[in-house]
Design a protein around this motif. Sequence first.
Motif, PDB file in Angstrom:
ATOM      1  N   PRO A  49       3.051   8.005   4.526  1.00  0.00           N
ATOM      2  CA  PRO A  49       1.642   8.136   4.913  1.00  0.00           C
ATOM      3  C   PRO A  49       0.860   9.103   4.029  1.00  0.00           C
ATOM      4  CG  PRO A  49       3.092   9.109   6.567  1.00  0.00           C
ATOM      5  CD  PRO A  49       3.959   8.364   5.621  1.00  0.00           C
ATOM      6  N   TYR A  50       1.530  10.056   3.420  1.00  0.00           N
ATOM      7  CA  TYR A  50       0.879  10.962   2.464  1.00  0.00           C
ATOM      8  C   TYR A  50       0.513  10.191   1.194  1.00  0.00           C
ATOM      9  CZ  TYR A  50       0.557  15.315  -0.423  1.00  0.00           C
ATOM     10  OH  TYR A  50       0.171  16.354  -1.243  1.00  0.00           O
ATOM     11  N   ASP A  51       1.464   9.412   0.685  1.00  0.00           N
ATOM     12  CA  ASP A  51       1.190   8.574  -0.494  1.00  0.00           C
ATOM     13  C   ASP A  51       0.038   7.616  -0.223  1.00  0.00           C
ATOM     14  OD1 ASP A  51       3.075   9.615  -2.223  1.00  0.00           O
ATOM     15  OD2 ASP A  51       4.580   8.076  -1.829  1.00  0.00           O
ATOM     16  N   ALA A  52      -0.030   7.082   0.982  1.00  0.00           N
ATOM     17  CA  ALA A  52      -1.021   6.060   1.319  1.00  0.00           C
ATOM     18  C   ALA A  52      -2.355   6.633   1.779  1.00  0.00           C
ATOM     19  CB  ALA A  52      -0.464   5.128   2.389  1.00  0.00           C
ATOM     20  N   GLY A  53      -2.519   7.945   1.687  1.00  0.00           N
ATOM     21  CA  GLY A  53      -3.801   8.541   2.034  1.00  0.00           C
ATOM     22  C   GLY A  53      -4.059   8.632   3.525  1.00  0.00           C
ATOM     23  N   ALA A 109      -4.264  -1.267 -16.968  1.00  0.00           N
ATOM     24  CA  ALA A 109      -4.580  -0.623 -15.698  1.00  0.00           C
ATOM     25  C   ALA A 109      -3.339   0.067 -15.150  1.00  0.00           C
ATOM     26  CB  ALA A 109      -5.109  -1.654 -14.702  1.00  0.00           C
ATOM     27  N   LEU A 110      -3.551   0.858 -14.126  1.00  0.00           N
ATOM     28  CA  LEU A 110      -2.485   1.655 -13.538  1.00  0.00           C
ATOM     29  C   LEU A 110      -2.514   1.508 -12.025  1.00  0.00           C
ATOM     30  CD1 LEU A 110      -0.398   3.979 -14.446  1.00  0.00           C
ATOM     31  CD2 LEU A 110      -2.131   5.531 -13.537  1.00  0.00           C
ATOM     32  N   LEU A 111      -1.333   1.361 -11.432  1.00  0.00           N
ATOM     33  CA  LEU A 111      -1.186   1.341  -9.978  1.00  0.00           C
ATOM     34  C   LEU A 111      -0.018   2.249  -9.628  1.00  0.00           C
ATOM     35  CD1 LEU A 111      -1.771   0.315  -7.119  1.00  0.00           C
ATOM     36  CD2 LEU A 111      -0.308  -1.666  -7.614  1.00  0.00           C
ATOM     37  N   SER A 112      -0.316   3.380  -9.003  1.00  0.00           N
ATOM     38  CA  SER A 112       0.720   4.380  -8.748  1.00  0.00           C
ATOM     39  C   SER A 112       0.703   4.837  -7.304  1.00  0.00           C
ATOM     40  CB  SER A 112       0.497   5.593  -9.659  1.00  0.00           C
ATOM     41  OG  SER A 112       1.415   6.633  -9.356  1.00  0.00           O
ATOM     42  N   ASN A 113       1.901   5.021  -6.749  1.00  0.00           N
ATOM     43  CA  ASN A 113       2.034   5.671  -5.453  1.00  0.00           C
ATOM     44  C   ASN A 113       1.973   7.183  -5.674  1.00  0.00           C
ATOM     45  OD1 ASN A 113       2.333   3.204  -4.284  1.00  0.00           O
ATOM     46  ND2 ASN A 113       4.455   3.486  -3.636  1.00  0.00           N
ATOM     47  N   ILE A 114       0.857   7.786  -5.269  1.00  0.00           N
ATOM     48  CA  ILE A 114       0.643   9.206  -5.515  1.00  0.00           C
ATOM     49  C   ILE A 114      -0.403   9.717  -4.525  1.00  0.00           C
ATOM     50  CG2 ILE A 114      -1.016   8.612  -7.332  1.00  0.00           C
ATOM     51  CD1 ILE A 114      -0.280  11.185  -8.780  1.00  0.00           C
ATOM     52  N   PRO A 115      -0.139  10.845  -3.867  1.00  0.00           N
ATOM     53  CA  PRO A 115      -1.122  11.387  -2.923  1.00  0.00           C
ATOM     54  C   PRO A 115      -2.416  11.790  -3.627  1.00  0.00           C
ATOM     55  CG  PRO A 115       1.046  12.394  -2.620  1.00  0.00           C
ATOM     56  CD  PRO A 115       1.109  11.633  -3.900  1.00  0.00           C
ATOM     57  N   PHE A 137      -4.820   4.795  -7.525  1.00  0.00           N
ATOM     58  CA  PHE A 137      -3.863   5.716  -6.947  1.00  0.00           C
ATOM     59  C   PHE A 137      -3.781   5.443  -5.445  1.00  0.00           C
ATOM     60  CE2 PHE A 137      -5.024   8.767 -10.556  1.00  0.00           C
ATOM     61  CZ  PHE A 137      -3.865   8.474 -11.265  1.00  0.00           C
ATOM     62  N   SER A 138      -2.574   5.334  -4.929  1.00  0.00           N
ATOM     63  CA  SER A 138      -2.381   4.906  -3.543  1.00  0.00           C
ATOM     64  C   SER A 138      -3.126   5.779  -2.543  1.00  0.00           C
ATOM     65  CB  SER A 138      -0.884   4.868  -3.207  1.00  0.00           C
ATOM     66  OG  SER A 138      -0.315   6.169  -3.330  1.00  0.00           O
ATOM     67  N   GLY A 139      -3.136   7.090  -2.782  1.00  0.00           N
ATOM     68  CA  GLY A 139      -3.822   7.969  -1.850  1.00  0.00           C
ATOM     69  C   GLY A 139      -5.311   7.725  -1.783  1.00  0.00           C
ATOM     70  N   LYS A 140      -5.869   7.223  -2.876  1.00  0.00           N
ATOM     71  CA  LYS A 140      -7.311   6.982  -2.941  1.00  0.00           C
ATOM     72  C   LYS A 140      -7.687   5.578  -2.456  1.00  0.00           C
ATOM     73  CE  LYS A 140      -8.288  10.377  -6.561  1.00  0.00           C
ATOM     74  NZ  LYS A 140      -9.275  11.200  -5.823  1.00  0.00           N
ATOM     75  N   ILE A 141      -6.768   4.606  -2.638  1.00  0.00           N
ATOM     76  CA  ILE A 141      -7.075   3.247  -2.188  1.00  0.00           C
ATOM     77  C   ILE A 141      -6.483   2.968  -0.794  1.00  0.00           C
ATOM     78  CG2 ILE A 141      -7.225   2.437  -4.564  1.00  0.00           C
ATOM     79  CD1 ILE A 141      -4.524   0.985  -4.130  1.00  0.00           C
ATOM     80  N   HIS A 142      -5.750   3.936  -0.256  1.00  0.00           N
ATOM     81  CA  HIS A 142      -5.165   3.843   1.099  1.00  0.00           C
ATOM     82  C   HIS A 142      -4.213   2.662   1.238  1.00  0.00           C
ATOM     83  CE1 HIS A 142      -7.810   7.063   2.384  1.00  0.00           C
ATOM     84  NE2 HIS A 142      -8.816   6.419   1.827  1.00  0.00           N
TER      85      HIS A 142
END
Length: 205
Positions: A49-53, A109-115, A137-142
């Motif tokens: 859940p931290y990674d996913a925002g 492009a970049l797709l990363s799991n990151i808070p 970034f996963s935290g920003k796109i939820h």
Amino acid sequence: MPTDRPIVLFDLFGVIARHQRPGAMDGMATLISASTDAFIAAYWDCRQPYDAGQLDASQYWTAVLHRLSVPAHPDVIEKLRLADIDSWSRVDDRMVAYVQSLRNVAEVALLSNIPTDHADAFLAAQPWLHHLDHVAFSGKIHAAKPDATAFHHCIAALHAAPADFLFVDDRSENVRAAQAVGMNGHLFTGYDELTTALDTWLPTR
């Protein structure tokens, strides 16, 4: 390849950036006088859940510390947060240069799991990220991989079809998830294998 508009979508950690710094978990565990094994379990069990925002840094570290029966003092949380960000801060300079070179023949492009707070630190420290065609970034796109929502975000953001993408990741479950939404996929095992795969997939330079 179905279109003349190829898009190479990269994972970050384990591909362009390095995995967590060796010894980082031991150091963070020592900060709170916890065993490394218990710290690692709490760190990862609370991470998605931290990674996913869905949690901010304070909420995440409070959850980790609660699992370890350690008081969640703000100064302790901040020390852990900064140590964690630093532990994920290294990049592979050869891969950074290669990724940038691909923009001559493709969108990149970049797709990363990151808070979110990690993402902000990475963006500040790595200016080349600002020159890519899209950074998710996963935290920003939820949404965090392998959730299909993360891939659909990139498809929509780049106004492309799934088949326009080649997704590169070092985790097989993420590559399979990309393929399930219609993207091409490459499991990253090293620089040489990647360049060979992209030389085949991309138009002639």
